[in-house]
Design a protein around this motif. Structure first.
Motif, PDB file in Angstrom:
ATOM      1  N   ASP A   1       1.052  -1.306  -0.223  1.00  0.00           N
ATOM      2  CA  ASP A   1      -0.247  -0.078  -0.058  1.00  0.00           C
ATOM      3  C   ASP A   1       0.937   1.257  -0.137  1.00  0.00           C
ATOM      4  O   ASP A   1       0.756   2.346  -0.594  1.00  0.00           O
ATOM      5  N   ILE A   2       1.772   1.315   0.948  1.00  0.00           N
ATOM      6  CA  ILE A   2       2.711   2.689   0.899  1.00  0.00           C
ATOM      7  C   ILE A   2       3.233   2.864  -0.092  1.00  0.00           C
ATOM      8  O   ILE A   2       3.244   3.484  -1.041  1.00  0.00           O
ATOM      9  N   ILE A   3       3.680   1.676  -1.242  1.00  0.00           N
ATOM     10  CA  ILE A   3       4.674   2.113  -2.374  1.00  0.00           C
ATOM     11  C   ILE A   3       3.172   2.849  -3.225  1.00  0.00           C
ATOM     12  O   ILE A   3       3.954   3.555  -4.314  1.00  0.00           O
ATOM     13  N   LEU A   4       2.176   1.899  -3.426  1.00  0.00           N
ATOM     14  CA  LEU A   4       1.951   2.094  -4.491  1.00  0.00           C
ATOM     15  C   LEU A   4       0.979   2.914  -4.212  1.00  0.00           C
ATOM     16  O   LEU A   4       0.598   4.516  -5.753  1.00  0.00           O
TER      17      LEU A   4
ATOM     18  N   ALA B   1       5.617  -8.078  -1.820  1.00  0.00           N
ATOM     19  CA  ALA B   1       5.025  -6.899  -2.386  1.00  0.00           C
ATOM     20  C   ALA B   1       5.746  -6.405  -3.160  1.00  0.00           C
ATOM     21  O   ALA B   1       5.129  -5.584  -4.152  1.00  0.00           O
ATOM     22  N   ALA B   2       6.747  -6.035  -3.447  1.00  0.00           N
ATOM     23  CA  ALA B   2       7.496  -6.003  -4.083  1.00  0.00           C
ATOM     24  C   ALA B   2       7.436  -5.946  -5.840  1.00  0.00           C
ATOM     25  O   ALA B   2       7.032  -5.481  -6.682  1.00  0.00           O
ATOM     26  N   ASP B   3       6.420  -7.398  -6.165  1.00  0.00           N
ATOM     27  CA  ASP B   3       6.291  -7.615  -6.725  1.00  0.00           C
ATOM     28  C   ASP B   3       4.969  -7.894  -7.588  1.00  0.00           C
ATOM     29  O   ASP B   3       4.624  -7.334  -8.487  1.00  0.00           O
ATOM     30  N   ARG B   4       3.859  -7.468  -6.344  1.00  0.00           N
ATOM     31  CA  ARG B   4       2.705  -7.401  -6.579  1.00  0.00           C
ATOM     32  C   ARG B   4       2.524  -5.898  -6.890  1.00  0.00           C
ATOM     33  O   ARG B   4       2.092  -5.329  -8.220  1.00  0.00           O
ATOM     34  N   VAL B   5       3.648  -4.601  -6.631  1.00  0.00           N
ATOM     35  CA  VAL B   5       3.618  -3.134  -6.617  1.00  0.00           C
ATOM     36  C   VAL B   5       3.709  -3.069  -8.271  1.00  0.00           C
ATOM     37  O   VAL B   5       3.102  -2.967  -8.740  1.00  0.00           O
ATOM     38  N   VAL B   6       4.881  -3.666  -8.458  1.00  0.00           N
ATOM     39  CA  VAL B   6       5.356  -4.212 -10.124  1.00  0.00           C
ATOM     40  C   VAL B   6       4.256  -4.111 -10.937  1.00  0.00           C
ATOM     41  O   VAL B   6       4.070  -3.601 -11.963  1.00  0.00           O
TER      42      VAL B   6
END
Length: 251
Positions: free
Chosen positions: A100-103, A129-134
């Protein structure tokens, strides 16, 4: 101007990040016991310090507020969840929070992120988290890059030899030991009391895990090796190398 995002007003922040021109450093740690001689927050303060120093050295980087609560302390890497003060979250909670923070930062216009991990157990949660964000950003037509690193991976064998002239027992038992204590003596000596350091041999564990965890596996001090030979000078050697290498690699 401060490299810490929370110290900026929103207009200054907007100017610094427009068109994705700043890389965002996100320190991720844990609140976890580190023996009777040290505070509960080295896993937060160490990556935060490194992130700020890297941003100062490299330029074009901003440091997000640290994520203080990390994944569950494990017996063979952090002493486990038996100790008062160790305050951890589930893998799902950490993954969703970081995601959530990265998005949110992506919506501000940011496109490149560096997660600086200070707690071993966080690693796979941060990968998810990183994989999902990308993938999510790509679905929205945005190309995002997330770099994940743990600061200790930038410490060379040469520096390890200087810090441990009598031999290194290995990363697995360094929880609350010489490395973390030395760094804290350098950056936050007020949070270390070496008169309370417990001099013990490195912990020895069987080659398997048990659930529920067995408290008898863990030394009573909570540290997995002795911090007694920690010094601020050793902390400086470690930090200098980590900061220089990270800044050079990602500037």
């Amino acid at each position: 101007m401060s490299v810490k995002i929370e110290n900026l007003d929103w207009m200054s922040y907007r100017e610094l990040v427009e068109n994705g021109k700043s890389k965002i450093l996100i320190p991720v740690g844990a609140i976890e016991q580190h023996g009777p001689h040290m505070s509960l927050n080295p896993d937060v303060l160490i990556p935060q310090h490194i992130a700020c120093q890297v941003a100062e050295h490299a330029g074009g980087m901003l440091v997000a507020p640290s994520i203080a609560y990390g994944y569950k302390s494990q017996v063979k890497s952090g002493g486990g969840n038996f100790f008062p003060g160790t305050t951890c979250v589930s893998s799902r909670s950490l993954e969703e929070y970081v995601y959530d923070i990265i998005l949110a930062f992506v919506e501000h216009g940011n496109r490149e992120f560096i997660l600086i991990n200070g707690h071993f157990e966080n690693s796979m949660c941060l990968v998810e988290a990183a994989d999902r964000v990308v993938k999510q950003a790509r679905l929205s037509g945005k190309e995002v890059k997330v770099i994940l690193l743990s600061y200790w991976d930038f410490i060379s064998e040469a520096t390890i030899g200087k810090v441990f002239p009598e031999g290194f027992s290995g990363w697995a038992v360094e929880h609350g030991g010489v490395l973390e204590t030395s760094i804290m003596l350098k950056i936050h000596p007020e949070l270390v009391d070496m008169s309370r350091a417990v001099d013990i041999p490195p912990a020895a564990f069987p080659p398997y895990d048990v659930f529920p965890p067995d408290p008898s596996w863990v030394p009573e001090s909570g540290t997995l090796s002795s911090p007694s030979k920690a010094t601020a000078e050793k902390g400086e050697w470690i930090l200098d190398e980590c900061i220089e290498k990270i800044a050079t690699t990602f500037c």
